[in-house]
Scaffold this motif. Structure first.
Motif, PDB file in Angstrom:
ATOM      1  N   LEU A 260       0.837  -1.188   0.000  1.00 22.62           N
ATOM      2  CA  LEU A 260       0.000   0.000   0.000  1.00 22.62           C
ATOM      3  C   LEU A 260       0.880   1.249   0.000  1.00 22.62           C
ATOM      4  CD1 LEU A 260      -2.588  -1.172   2.678  1.00 22.62           C
ATOM      5  CD2 LEU A 260      -2.838  -1.214   0.183  1.00 22.62           C
ATOM      6  N   GLY A 261       0.397   2.290  -0.636  1.00 24.25           N
ATOM      7  CA  GLY A 261       1.078   3.579  -0.617  1.00 24.25           C
ATOM      8  C   GLY A 261       2.521   3.491  -1.098  1.00 24.25           C
ATOM      9  N   ASP A 262       3.413   4.076  -0.302  1.00 26.71           N
ATOM     10  CA  ASP A 262       4.824   4.138  -0.693  1.00 26.71           C
ATOM     11  C   ASP A 262       5.480   2.760  -0.745  1.00 26.71           C
ATOM     12  OD1 ASP A 262       4.676   6.819  -0.966  1.00 26.71           O
ATOM     13  OD2 ASP A 262       5.736   7.312   0.892  1.00 26.71           O
ATOM     14  N   ASP A 263       4.885   1.781  -0.066  1.00 31.35           N
ATOM     15  CA  ASP A 263       5.480   0.433  -0.088  1.00 31.35           C
ATOM     16  C   ASP A 263       5.606  -0.098  -1.511  1.00 31.35           C
ATOM     17  OD1 ASP A 263       5.609   0.553   2.611  1.00 31.35           O
ATOM     18  OD2 ASP A 263       4.008  -0.892   2.999  1.00 31.35           O
ATOM     19  N   LEU A 264       4.639   0.251  -2.351  1.00 29.11           N
ATOM     20  CA  LEU A 264       4.681  -0.222  -3.738  1.00 29.11           C
ATOM     21  C   LEU A 264       5.864   0.408  -4.475  1.00 29.11           C
ATOM     22  CD1 LEU A 264       3.573  -1.727  -6.163  1.00 29.11           C
ATOM     23  CD2 LEU A 264       1.972   0.165  -6.532  1.00 29.11           C
ATOM     24  N   LEU A 265       6.071   1.701  -4.263  1.00 28.68           N
ATOM     25  CA  LEU A 265       7.185   2.385  -4.924  1.00 28.68           C
ATOM     26  C   LEU A 265       8.526   1.819  -4.458  1.00 28.68           C
ATOM     27  CD1 LEU A 265       5.885   6.067  -4.697  1.00 28.68           C
ATOM     28  CD2 LEU A 265       5.612   4.425  -6.572  1.00 28.68           C
ATOM     29  N   VAL A 266       8.605   1.551  -3.161  1.00 27.29           N
ATOM     30  CA  VAL A 266       9.838   0.986  -2.598  1.00 27.29           C
ATOM     31  C   VAL A 266      10.098  -0.401  -3.185  1.00 27.29           C
ATOM     32  CG1 VAL A 266      10.878   0.120  -0.458  1.00 27.29           C
ATOM     33  CG2 VAL A 266       9.708   2.325  -0.468  1.00 27.29           C
ATOM     34  N   GLU A 267       9.048  -1.202  -3.298  1.00 28.11           N
ATOM     35  CA  GLU A 267       9.209  -2.549  -3.841  1.00 28.11           C
ATOM     36  C   GLU A 267       9.605  -2.506  -5.321  1.00 28.11           C
ATOM     37  OE1 GLU A 267       9.611  -5.211  -2.483  1.00 28.11           O
ATOM     38  OE2 GLU A 267       9.046  -6.845  -3.835  1.00 28.11           O
ATOM     39  N   ARG A 268       8.997  -1.598  -6.076  1.00 30.58           N
ATOM     40  CA  ARG A 268       9.354  -1.465  -7.502  1.00 30.58           C
ATOM     41  C   ARG A 268      10.843  -1.125  -7.642  1.00 30.58           C
ATOM     42  NH1 ARG A 268       4.121   2.045  -9.348  1.00 30.58           N
ATOM     43  NH2 ARG A 268       2.853   0.291 -10.059  1.00 30.58           N
ATOM     44  N   GLU A 269      11.295  -0.212  -6.814  1.00 29.91           N
ATOM     45  CA  GLU A 269      12.692   0.202  -6.899  1.00 29.91           C
ATOM     46  C   GLU A 269      13.621  -0.919  -6.454  1.00 29.91           C
ATOM     47  OE1 GLU A 269      13.376   4.039  -5.235  1.00 29.91           O
ATOM     48  OE2 GLU A 269      15.553   3.848  -5.389  1.00 29.91           O
ATOM     49  N   ARG A 270      13.205  -1.632  -5.418  1.00 35.80           N
ATOM     50  CA  ARG A 270      14.034  -2.739  -4.918  1.00 35.80           C
ATOM     51  C   ARG A 270      14.239  -3.790  -6.018  1.00 35.80           C
ATOM     52  NH1 ARG A 270      13.841  -7.706  -2.426  1.00 35.80           N
ATOM     53  NH2 ARG A 270      11.637  -8.003  -2.885  1.00 35.80           N
ATOM     54  N   ILE A 271      13.168  -4.163  -6.681  1.00 36.10           N
ATOM     55  CA  ILE A 271      13.281  -5.190  -7.727  1.00 36.10           C
ATOM     56  C   ILE A 271      14.029  -4.641  -8.941  1.00 36.10           C
ATOM     57  CG2 ILE A 271      11.962  -6.611  -9.352  1.00 36.10           C
ATOM     58  CD1 ILE A 271      12.037  -7.674  -6.452  1.00 36.10           C
ATOM     59  N   ALA A 272      13.761  -3.403  -9.299  1.00 40.16           N
ATOM     60  CA  ALA A 272      14.480  -2.800 -10.432  1.00 40.16           C
ATOM     61  C   ALA A 272      15.972  -2.803 -10.154  1.00 40.16           C
ATOM     62  CB  ALA A 272      13.973  -1.377 -10.680  1.00 40.16           C
ATOM     63  N   ASN A 273      16.363  -2.534  -8.919  1.00 42.81           N
ATOM     64  CA  ASN A 273      17.780  -2.543  -8.565  1.00 42.81           C
ATOM     65  C   ASN A 273      18.347  -3.954  -8.559  1.00 42.81           C
ATOM     66  OD1 ASN A 273      18.008   0.213  -8.306  1.00 42.81           O
ATOM     67  ND2 ASN A 273      17.454   0.200  -6.138  1.00 42.81           N
TER      68      ASN A 273
ATOM     69  N   LEU B 287       4.989 -15.886 -17.010  1.00 42.44           N
ATOM     70  CA  LEU B 287       3.587 -15.770 -17.433  1.00 42.44           C
ATOM     71  C   LEU B 287       3.108 -17.075 -18.075  1.00 42.44           C
ATOM     72  CD1 LEU B 287       3.793 -12.174 -18.929  1.00 42.44           C
ATOM     73  CD2 LEU B 287       2.430 -12.838 -16.941  1.00 42.44           C
ATOM     74  N   LEU B 288       3.944 -17.660 -18.919  1.00 49.71           N
ATOM     75  CA  LEU B 288       3.553 -18.900 -19.597  1.00 49.71           C
ATOM     76  C   LEU B 288       3.458 -20.075 -18.633  1.00 49.71           C
ATOM     77  CD1 LEU B 288       5.644 -18.586 -22.882  1.00 49.71           C
ATOM     78  CD2 LEU B 288       3.159 -18.521 -22.666  1.00 49.71           C
ATOM     79  N   ARG B 289       4.289 -20.096 -17.624  1.00 43.53           N
ATOM     80  CA  ARG B 289       4.224 -21.182 -16.632  1.00 43.53           C
ATOM     81  C   ARG B 289       3.092 -20.966 -15.639  1.00 43.53           C
ATOM     82  NH1 ARG B 289       9.652 -19.959 -16.498  1.00 43.53           N
ATOM     83  NH2 ARG B 289       9.473 -19.045 -14.425  1.00 43.53           N
ATOM     84  N   GLY B 290       2.509 -19.771 -15.671  1.00 39.91           N
ATOM     85  CA  GLY B 290       1.416 -19.467 -14.751  1.00 39.91           C
ATOM     86  C   GLY B 290       1.892 -19.216 -13.337  1.00 39.91           C
ATOM     87  N   GLU B 291       3.101 -18.702 -13.206  1.00 33.09           N
ATOM     88  CA  GLU B 291       3.612 -18.402 -11.868  1.00 33.09           C
ATOM     89  C   GLU B 291       2.631 -17.470 -11.160  1.00 33.09           C
ATOM     90  OE1 GLU B 291       6.142 -19.814 -10.566  1.00 33.09           O
ATOM     91  OE2 GLU B 291       7.424 -20.468 -12.213  1.00 33.09           O
ATOM     92  N   ALA B 292       2.246 -17.826  -9.962  1.00 34.88           N
ATOM     93  CA  ALA B 292       1.257 -17.024  -9.233  1.00 34.88           C
ATOM     94  C   ALA B 292       1.909 -15.955  -8.367  1.00 34.88           C
ATOM     95  CB  ALA B 292       0.385 -17.926  -8.372  1.00 34.88           C
ATOM     96  N   TYR B 293       3.144 -16.173  -7.991  1.00 36.30           N
ATOM     97  CA  TYR B 293       3.823 -15.257  -7.074  1.00 36.30           C
ATOM     98  C   TYR B 293       5.231 -14.965  -7.573  1.00 36.30           C
ATOM     99  CZ  TYR B 293       0.008 -16.639  -4.071  1.00 36.30           C
ATOM    100  OH  TYR B 293      -1.244 -16.883  -3.585  1.00 36.30           O
ATOM    101  N   GLY B 294       5.779 -13.913  -7.006  1.00 37.27           N
ATOM    102  CA  GLY B 294       7.174 -13.600  -7.273  1.00 37.27           C
ATOM    103  C   GLY B 294       7.348 -12.392  -8.173  1.00 37.27           C
ATOM    104  N   SER B 295       8.583 -11.949  -8.255  1.00 38.97           N
ATOM    105  CA  SER B 295       8.964 -10.820  -9.093  1.00 38.97           C
ATOM    106  C   SER B 295       9.736 -11.400 -10.271  1.00 38.97           C
ATOM    107  CB  SER B 295       9.868  -9.872  -8.302  1.00 38.97           C
ATOM    108  OG  SER B 295       9.271  -9.577  -7.056  1.00 38.97           O
ATOM    109  N   TRP B 296       9.342 -11.042 -11.461  1.00 33.08           N
ATOM    110  CA  TRP B 296       9.927 -11.645 -12.659  1.00 33.08           C
ATOM    111  C   TRP B 296      10.263 -10.558 -13.668  1.00 33.08           C
ATOM    112  CZ3 TRP B 296      10.581 -16.778 -11.922  1.00 33.08           C
ATOM    113  CH2 TRP B 296       9.756 -17.411 -10.979  1.00 33.08           C
ATOM    114  N   GLY B 297      11.357 -10.730 -14.357  1.00 27.45           N
ATOM    115  CA  GLY B 297      11.706  -9.809 -15.435  1.00 27.45           C
ATOM    116  C   GLY B 297      11.901  -8.383 -14.978  1.00 27.45           C
TER     117      GLY B 297
END
Ligand code: SF4
Length: 119
Positions: A55-68, A84-94
């Motif tokens: 929620l809120g800034d947590d999303l921005l922080v998470e986006r930056e964390r994964i981008a880094n 996407l093709l494997r239907g992964e339900a969770y996790g950060s990809w690409g």
């Protein structure tokens, strides 16, 4: 429910060329890429705890964390397409954080459902 933005549509457009590929071949391509930044990283870093709501800034922080974490990964598109093709339900990809991955996955499914109904 979060709405997709140009970021999500752009990443979806990038993976379109891989959506007829074998997902396990894509995974193999990713795993065999010697310069992928996650090669020696703890996989747990790409899977936030189930209770995280971003929620809120947590999303921005998470986006930056994964981008880094993913940086300029040379196989980021194959990584996202394979998930996407494997239907992964969770996790950060690409280089895409989990909440953004969920949006991309939803938009792709809706598009596929529309195409099936129209066929
Ligand atoms: S995009 Fe990120 S998670 Fe995927 S292979 Fe590259 S560094 Fe690893």
């Amino acid at each position: 429910m979060r709405r997709p933005t140009s970021f999500h549509f752009q990443r979806l457009a990038e993976v379109c060329g891989y959506l007829d590929d074998d997902p396990w071949a894509l995974q193999s391509t990713v795993e065999n890429e010697p310069s992928r930044p996650c090669r020696d990283a703890d996989p747990e870093r790409f899977f936030p705890p189930d209770s995280t709501r971003f929620l809120g800034d947590d999303l921005l922080v998470e986006r930056e964390r994964i981008a880094n974490l993913c940086g300029d990964c040379p196989v980021r598109t194959q990584c996202l397409a394979g998930a996407l093709l494997r239907g992964e339900a969770y996790g950060s990809w690409g280089g895409v954080s989990q909440p953004d991955y969920h949006i991309i996955r939803r938009v792709l499914r809706e598009d596929q459902d529309r195409r099936q109904e129209a066929a």
